[in-house]
Design an enzyme around this catalytic site. Structure first.
Site, PDB file in Angstrom:
ATOM      1  N   GLU A   9       0.866  -1.174   0.000  1.00 53.02           N
ATOM      2  CA  GLU A   9       0.000   0.000   0.000  1.00 53.02           C
ATOM      3  C   GLU A   9       0.907   1.229   0.000  1.00 53.02           C
ATOM      4  O   GLU A   9       1.815   1.322   0.840  1.00 53.02           O
ATOM      5  CB  GLU A   9      -0.885   0.026   1.248  1.00 53.02           C
ATOM      6  CG  GLU A   9      -1.859   1.189   1.216  1.00 53.02           C
ATOM      7  CD  GLU A   9      -2.616   1.410   2.521  1.00 53.02           C
ATOM      8  OE1 GLU A   9      -2.253   0.790   3.539  1.00 53.02           O
ATOM      9  OE2 GLU A   9      -3.571   2.203   2.508  1.00 53.02           O
ATOM     10  N   ARG A  55       5.531 -12.522   9.352  1.00 49.61           N
ATOM     11  CA  ARG A  55       6.277 -11.337   8.975  1.00 49.61           C
ATOM     12  C   ARG A  55       7.545 -11.241   9.818  1.00 49.61           C
ATOM     13  O   ARG A  55       7.702 -11.927  10.821  1.00 49.61           O
ATOM     14  CB  ARG A  55       5.412 -10.100   9.152  1.00 49.61           C
ATOM     15  CG  ARG A  55       4.926  -9.896  10.572  1.00 49.61           C
ATOM     16  CD  ARG A  55       3.760  -8.935  10.649  1.00 49.61           C
ATOM     17  NE  ARG A  55       4.076  -7.670  10.011  1.00 49.61           N
ATOM     18  CZ  ARG A  55       3.169  -6.784   9.631  1.00 49.61           C
ATOM     19  NH1 ARG A  55       1.893  -7.033   9.823  1.00 49.61           N
ATOM     20  NH2 ARG A  55       3.520  -5.658   9.077  1.00 49.61           N
ATOM     21  N   LYS A  76       4.861   0.808   9.972  1.00 49.14           N
ATOM     22  CA  LYS A  76       4.811   2.140   9.371  1.00 49.14           C
ATOM     23  C   LYS A  76       4.340   3.181  10.365  1.00 49.14           C
ATOM     24  O   LYS A  76       4.832   4.290  10.402  1.00 49.14           O
ATOM     25  CB  LYS A  76       3.881   2.126   8.159  1.00 49.14           C
ATOM     26  CG  LYS A  76       4.497   1.518   6.927  1.00 49.14           C
ATOM     27  CD  LYS A  76       3.518   1.618   5.774  1.00 49.14           C
ATOM     28  CE  LYS A  76       3.881   0.632   4.667  1.00 49.14           C
ATOM     29  NZ  LYS A  76       2.799   0.489   3.691  1.00 49.14           N
TER      30      LYS A  76
END
Length: 577
Positions: free
Chosen positions: A48, A274, A284
């Site tokens: 994204e 992850r 983020k």
RNA sequence: UCGGGAGUCGUUCAAGGGUAGGACGUCGGUCUUUGGAACCGAUAACGGUGGUUCGAAUCCACCCUCCCGAGCCA
């Protein structure tokens, strides 16, 4: 599967990364053997564009591009831009740059979820016509309330059984911008009693009267992730849709949409854990917070775990790729020790970096028996273990600098370096012997040290065979060039800054020494004109690169990528305790 | 509370009905014109309890722990 058929680590040849087994590779190998998808492998990396890529994303795209490469398939880059209120062009550009820097190529397959907005709209209409979606007029808080809680079924929306025609008409009105943001959503009609919350009539489209960075104001309704993602995968003919573990319970929904609609293909979603790294944060949101609160200078600050930060810091793409291969792929969530990353970085930099000499915190040495105004040159190889890297000349004269830290007036045990009465070697030059130290009368600080040299020891060894324990790096004062050197270290001083039990914030644990700027550094003259990004080992100190943003020809700025392993530090600690 | 997922050296990834292996870390040593690098050695693990079996880390049952999930975020 027969064990001999299983994908095995490739044979190790020096300098080549080893491919380790992982369960995703196993699945792909099986699929190829059973001729699923006609043996084709197509993956994609779908970031994204709402922030810069960090090393956690690198794990994902190394996997996706890596599998495609390994099995002669393709990997698309797809910007997942379904939420215009959070996404920006700046991020799109940085994402492309970072992936390219890492050495991956999406060729002509750069896509955007927004490329499919027309198709997605048609799919939504198809869903409505099949009686599988409806326009819901419940306000957001009611939608949430009706969804219910874990362990208890939700409540059907009063709009759930609206006639198809009315749904079609309202959805069209949503699209035309006739309805207010938040007033209506399109929902899939699945099962309000499902134990999986994702299946309790999830939102498919919402009204967002926000211009999109690519489609402008063409749309005021935007598809939700679950709807857009599986269909984008299908449209692109993806075979293996790799994503992280938190999407595991979205998989039934991924499959549901594809089962309801007439789609080109039905990709298989496979989840993996992850990456988490010790002594850093990888999200983020928290990285953004570090920027917003001024702890770092931006996404590209050399202390950031972003790819642009790491690039500026001096990391090589290859070190990052090798790291990804060594940590492997699994479903278990954990935290990888950052020391493994650092080890691999050093391992590679050691092989590839030319050696040069730089004195960061200089102290003056006067060679009393070296004639004033005279100088000579010593030949110094660029790499002690790799003659193919050649050598350069290093000027030597009566006044030189060594590292302030390389002298002790009262040396501790096991001290090998310069001290009263000691003789040491100047790297690739000669032996020098301590005579006396001159102190500032007021402060007591040592301003210069007098030594004598042994002209017979030119090159570094005395003909009589006497040994010295210490070797110092040095720079001739008359020939030195000045520079600024930024010493970077780990950003946090706690291994798990995000999960402290004492209620402290992660920003409370920022390492106050994560950046130390040295402004009075002296470099050997060969470094003049060093280009931005160039990497060196400063002998005995660490690996450094020319800063890509702030360095100029007049004012060289170096970043410390990583220090050399310092076993003296360990000894010193052991002595003290 | 319900659903999903995960538990193997300190960390990470393997193997797998028959001696649990590698890498990093840690510790020790060799060598060295970087207290670097390289090399050698040591260290240390199958969450628990039952069951099946000649044999279980692997198969079965139950239990425990941890992670994710109630966005009109992705």
């Amino acid at each position: 599967m027969d064990r001999s058929e299983r994908a095995r680590p490739s044979k190790e040849t020096p300098g080549e990364r080893e491919a380790s087994a992982n369960f995703i590779r196993d699945i792909i190998v099986q699929d190829i053997q059973s001729n699923k998808n006609r043996g084709r492998v197509a993956t994609r990396f779908p970031p994204e564009p709402n922030g810069y890529l960090h090393i956690g994303h690198a794990k994902a795209f190394c996997l996706n591009f890596g599998m495609a490469e390994e099995f002669n398939g393709t990997c698309n880059l797809r910007l997942d831009d379904t939420n215009p209120s959070k996404e920006e062009v700046e991020y799109v550009e940085s994402i492309k740059q970072d992936i390219r820097w890492m050495g991956f190529d999406w060729e002509d397959r750069l896509y955007y979820a927004s490329d499919y907005f027309d198709k997605l709209y048609e799919y939504a209409v198809q869903l409505i016509k099949a009686g599988k979606a409806y326009v819901c007029c419940l306000p957001p808080d009611k939608v949430s309330e009706y969804r219910g809680v874990f362990g208890r079924p939700g409540t059907d929306s009063p709009y759930r059984n609206r006639p198809i025609e009315e749904n079609l008409r309202l959805f069209e009105a949503m699209r035309r911008g006739e309805l207010a943001e938040g007033s209506h959503v399109l929902r899939a009609k699945i099962d309000m009693a499902s134990p999986n919350m994702n299946m309790r009539d999830p939102t498919v489209y919402r009204i967002l009267k926000v211009p999109h960075h690519r489609t402008g104001d063409k749309w005021c309704i935007y598809p939700m992730y679950d709807f857009a993602h599986c269909l984008s995968d299908s449209i692109e003919g993806i075979t293996h849709s790799l994503c992280s573990i938190e999407f595991e319970d979205h998989r039934p929904l991924y499959d549901w949409f594809l089962d309801q609609l007439e789609v080109p293909c039905h990709p298989q979603q496979i989840e993996f854990a992850r990456l988490n790294l010790s002594y850093t944060v990888l999200s983020k949101r928290y990285l953004q917070q570090l920027i917003d609160e001024g702890f770092v200078t931006g996404w590209y600050d050399p202390r950031m775990p972003t790819l642009s930060g790491m690039r500026r810091r001096g990391y090589t793409p290859d070190a990052i790729k090798t790291f990804m291969e060594r940590i492997g792929i699994a479903k278990k969530e954990g935290v990888v020790d950052v020391s493994l990353l650092e080890y691999i970085l050093r391992e590679q930099l050691n092989l590839t970096s030319p050696r040069v000499m730089a004195v960061l915190d200089p102290i003056k040495i006067v060679i009393d028996n070296y004639p004033e105004g005279q100088s000579e040159e010593f030949d110094a190889p660029y790499h002690p273990d790799d003659p193919s890297m050649g050598s350069r000349k290093v000027p030597f004269s009566r006044v030189i600098y060594i590292e302030r830290d390389d002298f002790r007036e009262q040396p501790p045990k096991k001290w090998f370096r310069l001290a009263p009465g000691r003789e040491i070697r100047l790297r690739y030059a000669c032996l020098i012997k301590f005579v006396n130290a001159v102190k500032d009368a007021k402060t007591g600080e040592i301003v210069e040290i007098h030594c004598t040299w042994d002209p017979e020891s030119r090159g570094g060894n005395a003909p009589d065979g006497r040994k010295v324990q210490g070797t110092s790096h040095w720079v001739s004062a008359a020939h030195a060039i000045s520079a600024e050197v930024r010493l970077y270290d780990r950003l946090f001083n706690k291994p798990h800054p995000m999960s402290l039990k004492d209620g402290s914030k992660f920003t409370d644990h920022i390492n106050p020494e994560s950046l130390k700027t040295m402004t009075n550094c002296k470099l050997e003259p060969s470094l003049k004109g060093a280009p931005k990004g160039a990497r060196y080992q400063f002998e005995r100190l660490g690996y450094f690169c020319v800063d890509s943003l702030d360095s100029t020809e007049q004012h060289l700025v170096f970043n410390r990528t990583i220090s050399l392993r310092d076993s003296w530090e360990k000894i010193e600690k052991a002595i003290k305790t």
